[in-house]
Design a protein around this motif. Structure first.
Motif, short mmCIF file in Angstrom:
data_model
loop_
_atom_site.label_atom_id
_atom_site.label_comp_id
_atom_site.label_asym_id
_atom_site.label_seq_id
_atom_site.Cartn_x
_atom_site.Cartn_y
_atom_site.Cartn_z
N LYS A 5 33.43 40.39 45.88
CA LYS A 5 33.24 39.37 44.81
C LYS A 5 34.05 39.72 43.72
O LYS A 5 34.76 38.96 42.93
N LYS A 6 34.14 40.81 43.41
CA LYS A 6 34.82 41.38 42.36
C LYS A 6 35.87 42.44 42.47
O LYS A 6 35.46 43.60 42.91
N ILE A 7 37.04 42.33 42.11
CA ILE A 7 38.10 43.15 42.44
C ILE A 7 38.72 43.65 41.07
O ILE A 7 39.03 42.87 40.35
N GLY A 8 39.14 44.89 41.41
CA GLY A 8 39.82 45.35 40.10
C GLY A 8 41.12 45.89 40.55
O GLY A 8 41.29 46.20 41.65
N TYR A 9 42.07 45.38 39.84
CA TYR A 9 43.56 45.52 40.35
C TYR A 9 44.44 46.38 39.33
O TYR A 9 44.44 46.09 38.04
N ILE A 10 44.97 47.35 39.91
CA ILE A 10 45.93 48.19 39.00
C ILE A 10 47.33 47.92 39.40
O ILE A 10 48.12 47.71 40.36
N GLU A 11 48.10 47.31 38.12
CA GLU A 11 49.56 46.96 38.59
C GLU A 11 50.33 47.73 38.98
O GLU A 11 50.61 48.98 38.39
N GLY A 12 51.00 47.47 39.81
CA GLY A 12 52.33 48.22 40.27
C GLY A 12 53.48 47.40 39.57
O GLY A 12 53.63 47.37 38.51
N ALA A 13 54.52 47.40 41.02
CA ALA A 13 56.06 47.16 40.53
C ALA A 13 55.97 45.49 40.39
O ALA A 13 56.88 44.95 39.76
N GLY A 14 54.67 44.92 40.83
CA GLY A 14 54.74 43.40 40.45
C GLY A 14 54.53 42.70 42.05
O GLY A 14 55.08 42.87 42.83
N ASP A 15 53.35 41.92 42.14
CA ASP A 15 53.18 41.23 43.26
C ASP A 15 52.21 40.25 43.09
O ASP A 15 51.73 40.08 41.93
N VAL A 70 39.07 38.68 39.57
CA VAL A 70 40.07 39.75 40.03
C VAL A 70 40.39 40.09 38.45
O VAL A 70 40.88 39.32 37.49
N ASP A 71 40.15 41.22 37.92
CA ASP A 71 40.53 41.87 36.60
C ASP A 71 41.62 42.95 36.66
O ASP A 71 41.68 43.81 37.47
N VAL A 72 42.61 42.82 35.88
CA VAL A 72 43.71 43.64 36.01
C VAL A 72 43.25 45.06 35.06
O VAL A 72 42.83 44.60 33.78
N LEU A 73 43.10 45.98 35.50
CA LEU A 73 42.44 47.06 35.01
C LEU A 73 43.23 47.76 33.77
O LEU A 73 44.44 47.88 34.12
N THR A 132 31.27 48.81 39.10
CA THR A 132 31.02 47.19 39.04
C THR A 132 31.77 46.55 40.05
O THR A 132 31.58 45.37 40.32
N TYR A 133 32.97 47.12 40.28
CA TYR A 133 34.08 46.58 41.21
C TYR A 133 33.64 46.92 42.70
O TYR A 133 33.51 48.24 43.17
N ASP A 134 33.84 45.76 43.54
CA ASP A 134 33.65 46.01 44.98
C ASP A 134 34.63 46.50 45.58
O ASP A 134 34.48 47.44 46.64
N ALA A 135 35.74 46.30 45.06
CA ALA A 135 36.99 47.11 45.50
C ALA A 135 38.18 47.36 44.23
O ALA A 135 38.12 46.47 43.48
#
Length: 804
Positions: free
Chosen positions: A599-609, A622-625, A638-641
């Motif tokens: 349900k809840k995703i943390g996202y670490i930015e890379g080169a861009g997608d 989705v939260d950009v961390l 708190t993030y499922d993935a």
């Protein structure tokens, strides 16, 4: 392509004069942006004073983007303009064919399954006949040593085109515009790339990289600056001082024994027109860097001589060159500017015509054609005094929206752009079709000058910014999201962005899939100069008409007799002008059995997608961390993935400081899904939960068979049952930069390979660590998910749900 006519620097004028004296031309040929040897180009132009061009078969559409999320045609547009910026620096010209870069290929057989060899050869022949090079230089051989199927294919096409360009029976339709042309020779510029060395001491050798006092640097230093302008592919290159050796081997034509130009007329005297050489020498000897206008009389005499040439193509070519030199020596600047960036066909706008010359020799404006009216001025531009004329200009009613000519029509196929006008082929972009035309007179010689309608603004950081005036349609529309998920027996809300550039009443929006209209909404009123974000609810009974799982949903806006079905896209980066193109108002509509438990995703930015946008549309948070989020164990838990963006190890140097926090997150029950990284400029080597090493191995065949190594694995069954059907319909590739070695604690999920190659098992690695899960997957999800690939979505959702 420039938005102003401006004088060149004295050092550049002097170089152009020396180039005018030298007759040979060189065409450098390869497959992609950044394939060109900028060191050799810089030497040819600045040391040999030879007119030189780079022909890139593609615009780099199939690569990865280090700057942002643009892929495909948008990335190709960025790289086109990066090449143009590089050419402005090193002085070469730039050409392209209609070939689309479809991604990495391993050999020419693979490449020519996609590219039509005849049409690409025709394009190269067209460029040869139009540019008329004496020497063609390939960057690559037609063998495996090229390292890339498209690289090798560029050499294959070059050999075919070299022979065909002089044959009147080959591509005869071109001869309505150009004549046949036979270059003197075709060479291969051999190389040392990593462990591959194709040079040999018995090859033709040329010393390059010399210091040029007028540039204040050596040609190798200039080359580094030029190549570093390929920013979207992270091609930053050192500026290396000092001389080095370039090597060449003979391919076709007359062999060269001493120089690249053996047996070629080097100057006008060798061609039998020595009086032109004499006049150029006089101008060069007397050239005054502080007062270039003192050369005008001699240049005007030279212009008359060039105008008498019998060779029509040579005359046209050299007149264009000397006209530019004359205008620069006169210190002439001209521009037609307005204070707004966009215009609508048929509307009128206020413009300023600014003119100035810095010359003791009078420059007279005889007339100005304002598109639909001509003013006879006969006005002398006083030395170093600005003339400004204000005028309201109506944009022609039939003016087409501003967009790249190769994107104006749908592509011929997945590997070839469709171009409406064949004479445009080869050009990096088209010149502005909307110009104010000046007729100038210097002494008794007349010059026609086209000044494109432009937008000029004062930027508080950059100062004056002058860009092309962009023509836009009265209305454009686009979906707010690239993908929507339709649930069984539920209505679907889709959001359109409607930008009205004039008042529109009683419009209607129709949604359709193919030729099937799903739903129409009427009575839509839009006010001029407004952007409306509007939700449309498609009822469940209308969605029930859709029987397939992956569908392209199209929106069409109708008003009176007009239809609009495209949306404006702007690309804006500091190193480029504003780029505009239009795409169909479409989105992917996904139906069917697609489950996700996370349900809840943390996202670490890379080169861009575009994966965060995709996941949000699937209903996930989705939260950009930030760094603070990652180092806060309580919040991270708190993030499922946690998903990492593509090439995060290459682009995010702080990740080495986050490894312990991410490891603890997994150990305590979290799931990390890491997308692909490359071996270039890695922030750290050991980034897995257990050790593994990545390689350059890849599977480029998007339809390659996939073998399930453990069909009962949880990731292949929960919550979605993954089968071979889920690997159908993938685009461009399966994946790249597969791991080739890994710790025994990892489990490989799949085996796949390109035709005739050994099976690879590194496309997805899974490991249990503590209470959590670590998944490394270089499968090309960053391409598949925005393309609405249902099978890829089902598999990715299983990865995200690993902890459930």
């Amino acid at each position: 392509m420039a938005q102003q006519v401006r004088p060149a620097k004295s050092s550049e004028i002097y170089r152009e004069l020396k180039t005018l004296k030298h007759l040979p031309k060189v065409l450098y040929l390869a497959a992609h942006p950044d394939d060109e040897n900028t060191g050799l180009l810089s030497w040819l132009i600045n040391e040999q004073n030879v007119e030189t061009a780079y022909l890139s078969l593609t615009r780099g559409d199939g690569g990865q983007n280090l700057l942002g999320t643009e892929q495909g045609a948008a990335l190709g547009l960025i790289r086109t303009h990066e090449l143009l910026e590089a050419r402005r620096l090193d002085g070469a010209q730039q050409f392209f064919t209609r070939a689309i870069d479809f991604g990495f290929s391993k050999n020419t057989n693979d490449t020519f399954k996609q590219w039509d060899a005849d049409s690409i050869t025709a394009d190269v022949v067209w460029v040869i006949r139009k540019f008329r090079p004496d020497v063609i230089i390939c960057r690559f051989p037609p063998t495996a040593a090229a390292g890339h199927g498209q690289h090798a294919a560029s050499a294959v096409v070059a050999e075919k085109a070299f022979k065909a360009a002089a044959d009147k029976n080959m591509f005869p339709n071109q001869l309505k515009y150009v004549s046949v042309w036979q270059p003197k020779r075709l060479l291969w510029n051999t190389f040392r790339f990593g462990s591959v060395n194709t040079t040999a001491e018995n090859q033709l050798k040329v010393t390059v990289g010399q210091y040029d006092a007028q540039l204040g640097m050596g040609y190798g230093e200039l080359a580094g600056l030029s190549r570093s302008l390929h920013k979207s592919q992270g091609a930053g290159t050192q500026s290396v001082a000092g001389v080095r050796t370039e090597y060449f081997t003979h391919v076709l034509g007359d062999p060269a024994k001493r120089t690249l130009f053996d047996g070629i007329n080097l100057n006008w005297s060798e061609k039998g027109t020595g009086d032109i050489d004499e006049l150029i020498d006089i101008v060069l000897l007397s050239f005054n860097y502080n007062q270039p206008d003192k050369s005008l009389h001699g240049l005007l005499m030279l212009r008359k001589k060039i105008a008498e040439l019998q060779d029509q193509a040579l005359r046209k070519d050299k007149l264009a060159a000397i006209d530019q030199i004359i205008l620069s020596c006169a210190g002439f600047m001209g521009e037609v500017v307005t204070n707004q960036p966009e215009a609508i066909a048929g509307n009128s706008y206020n413009f300023r015509l600014n003119l100035i010359s810095r010359s003791a020799t009078p420059v007279i404006v005889e007339s100005v054609n304002w598109l639909n009216q001509t003013d006879n001025l006969n006005r002398n531009i006083a030395n170093d005094s600005l003339i400004t004329v204000e005028r309201k200009i109506q944009i022609p009613a039939d003016a087409a929206p501003t967009e790249p000519y190769w994107l104006a029509k749908p592509a011929k196929d997945a590997a070839t752009f469709s171009v409406a006008n064949d004479t445009l082929i080869g050009l990096p972009e088209t010149q502005s079709p909307i110009n104010v035309v000046l007729l100038l007179k210097i002494e008794n010689e007349k010059f026609e000058i086209k000044l494109p309608l432009s937008y000029k603004k004062l930027d508080p950081v950059k100062g004056d910014v002058v860009e092309a005036l962009r023509v836009i349609p009265p209305l454009d529309l686009s979906f707010a999201e690239p993908v929507y998920f339709a649930k069984e027996k539920e209505a679907l809300s889709v959001t359109l962005r409607l930008r009205a550039n004039k008042n529109i009443n009683y419009g209607k929006v129709g949604f359709k899939i193919g030729n099937q209209v799903i739903k129409t909404f009427q009575g839509i009123n839009l006010a001029e100069n407004t952007i409306t974000i509007k939700d449309f609810l498609i009822p469940a009974e209308d969605l029930a008409k859709i029987k397939t799982s992956r569908n392209k949903l199209e929106a069409v806006f109708s008003s009176e007799a007009n239809e609009y079905s495209k949306g404006q896209v702007l690309i804006q980066y500091p190193h480029l002008p504003t780029l505009q193109y239009f795409i169909p108002a479409t989105t992917w509509l996904i139906k069917g059995d697609v489950k996700v438990l996370a349900k809840k995703i943390g996202y670490i930015e890379g080169a861009g997608d575009l994966i965060p946008e995709f996941l949000r549309q699937a209903g996930l948070q989705v939260d950009v961390l930030t760094e603070a989020d990652i180092l806060n164990a309580t919040k991270l838990a708190t993030y499922d993935a946690v998903v990492t963006g593509v090439r995060v190890i290459n682009t995010e140097k702080r990740i080495k400081n986050w490894q312990n926090a991410l490891r603890s997150y997994v150990e305590n029950g979290g799931t990390i899904v890491m997308q692909y990284n490359t071996t270039q400029d890695m922030a750290l080597q050991d980034f897995g939960i257990y050790p593994f090493s990545i390689s350059g191995k890849r599977v480029t065949e998007e339809n390659a068979e996939v073998k399930f190594l453990n069909p009962n694995h949880k990731l292949l069954n929960y919550p979605n049952k993954i089968t071979a059907e889920d690997f159908k319909g993938w685009v461009q590739e399966r994946g790249a930069y597969f791991p080739d070695k890994w710790d025994a604690k990892y489990e490989a999920l799949f085996e796949m390979n390109d035709t005739g190659e050994e099976p690879l098992q590194g496309s997805t690695l899974y490991a249990k660590y503590g209470k959590g899960n670590f998944i490394y997957t270089p499968l090309a999800f960053f391409r598949q998910l925005p393309a609405g690939n249902v099978g890829a979505a089902r598999l990715f959702f299983n990865f995200l749900s690993a902890g459930k």
